[in-house]
Design a protein around this motif. Structure first.
Motif, short mmCIF file in Angstrom:
data_model
loop_
_atom_site.label_atom_id
_atom_site.label_comp_id
_atom_site.label_asym_id
_atom_site.label_seq_id
_atom_site.Cartn_x
_atom_site.Cartn_y
_atom_site.Cartn_z
N UNK A 16 27.58 -20.07 57.63
CA UNK A 16 26.74 -20.92 58.48
C UNK A 16 25.42 -20.21 58.68
N UNK A 17 24.32 -20.98 58.69
CA UNK A 17 23.01 -20.38 58.92
C UNK A 17 22.21 -21.24 59.89
N UNK A 18 21.24 -20.61 60.52
CA UNK A 18 20.37 -21.31 61.47
C UNK A 18 19.02 -20.60 61.51
N UNK A 19 17.96 -21.39 61.42
CA UNK A 19 16.58 -20.87 61.51
C UNK A 19 16.10 -20.94 62.96
N UNK A 20 15.40 -19.91 63.40
CA UNK A 20 14.69 -19.89 64.68
C UNK A 20 13.24 -19.54 64.38
N UNK A 21 12.32 -20.13 65.13
CA UNK A 21 10.89 -19.85 64.91
C UNK A 21 10.25 -19.50 66.24
N UNK A 22 9.31 -18.56 66.20
CA UNK A 22 8.65 -18.11 67.43
C UNK A 22 7.71 -19.17 68.01
N UNK A 23 7.25 -20.11 67.20
CA UNK A 23 6.30 -21.12 67.63
C UNK A 23 6.76 -22.50 67.13
N UNK A 24 7.87 -23.04 67.67
CA UNK A 24 8.49 -24.24 67.10
C UNK A 24 7.63 -25.50 67.12
N UNK A 25 6.66 -25.59 68.00
CA UNK A 25 5.84 -26.82 68.05
C UNK A 25 4.90 -26.94 66.85
N UNK A 26 4.65 -25.83 66.16
CA UNK A 26 3.73 -25.85 65.01
C UNK A 26 4.43 -25.97 63.66
N UNK A 27 5.78 -25.98 63.66
CA UNK A 27 6.52 -25.98 62.40
C UNK A 27 7.60 -27.05 62.38
N UNK A 28 7.84 -27.55 61.18
CA UNK A 28 8.96 -28.44 60.92
C UNK A 28 9.84 -27.74 59.88
N UNK A 29 11.11 -27.56 60.20
CA UNK A 29 12.03 -26.89 59.28
C UNK A 29 13.08 -27.90 58.86
N UNK A 30 13.03 -28.31 57.59
CA UNK A 30 14.04 -29.22 57.07
C UNK A 30 15.21 -28.38 56.59
N UNK A 31 16.39 -28.76 57.03
CA UNK A 31 17.60 -27.96 56.85
C UNK A 31 17.50 -26.73 57.74
N UNK A 32 17.26 -26.93 59.05
CA UNK A 32 17.14 -25.79 59.94
C UNK A 32 18.47 -25.13 60.26
N UNK A 33 19.57 -25.82 59.92
CA UNK A 33 20.89 -25.20 60.01
C UNK A 33 21.81 -25.89 59.02
N UNK A 34 22.84 -25.17 58.61
CA UNK A 34 23.74 -25.75 57.64
C UNK A 34 24.85 -24.81 57.26
N UNK A 35 25.65 -25.26 56.30
CA UNK A 35 26.76 -24.48 55.77
C UNK A 35 26.51 -24.26 54.28
N UNK A 36 26.53 -23.02 53.87
CA UNK A 36 26.44 -22.68 52.44
C UNK A 36 27.86 -22.48 51.92
N UNK A 37 28.21 -23.26 50.92
CA UNK A 37 29.51 -23.11 50.29
C UNK A 37 29.55 -21.80 49.51
N UNK A 38 30.74 -21.28 49.22
CA UNK A 38 30.82 -20.06 48.42
C UNK A 38 30.06 -20.21 47.10
N UNK A 39 29.31 -19.17 46.74
CA UNK A 39 28.56 -19.11 45.47
C UNK A 39 27.60 -20.29 45.30
N UNK A 40 26.93 -20.68 46.38
CA UNK A 40 26.02 -21.83 46.31
C UNK A 40 24.61 -21.44 46.74
#
Length: 108
Positions: A16-40
């Motif tokens: 599982x992963x999750x992005x955090x940004x110090x200045x969230x109002x200035x950025x758009x993160x597509x796929x800001x969290x998700x699950x990476x399957x093995x070897x993907x």
């Protein structure tokens, strides 16, 4: 301004992963969290809102933090919360934002 970041899971575990940004109002993160399957691999697209003018010396103090941890099979994106990223079992990668002038970007 957009940038693609490729995330690779080289393990045999679900991650599982999750992005955090110090200045969230200035950025758009597509796929800001998700699950990476093995070897993907997955790609996250980070977009910064346009600047009205370039900062002096292209200085930028914005930072990103990518947190990841192993999870069990069947874990979903909806299950991702701050609680799963405990310090003793999590990995963190800190990324500083670097602004590049348009003329320099064309040379790269």
């Amino acid at each position: 301004m957009s940038c693609s970041v490729k995330l690779t899971n080289n393990t045999d575990s679900y991650v599982a992963y999750c992005w955090k940004v110090s200045n969230p109002k200035d950025y758009c993160v597509k796929q800001n969290k998700g699950i990476l399957l093995p070897r993907s691999i997955c790609t996250t697209v980070i977009t910064k809102q346009a600047l009205l003018e370039a900062p002096p010396d292209l200085a930028c103090k914005d930072k990103f933090l990518l947190r990841s941890t192993r999870v069990i099979e069947g874990f979903t994106t909806n299950d991702i919360s701050d609680e799963i990223f405990r310090k003793e079992i999590m990995d963190e990668v800190k990324l500083n934002v670097v602004l590049v002038a348009a003329a320099e970007k064309e040379k790269v």
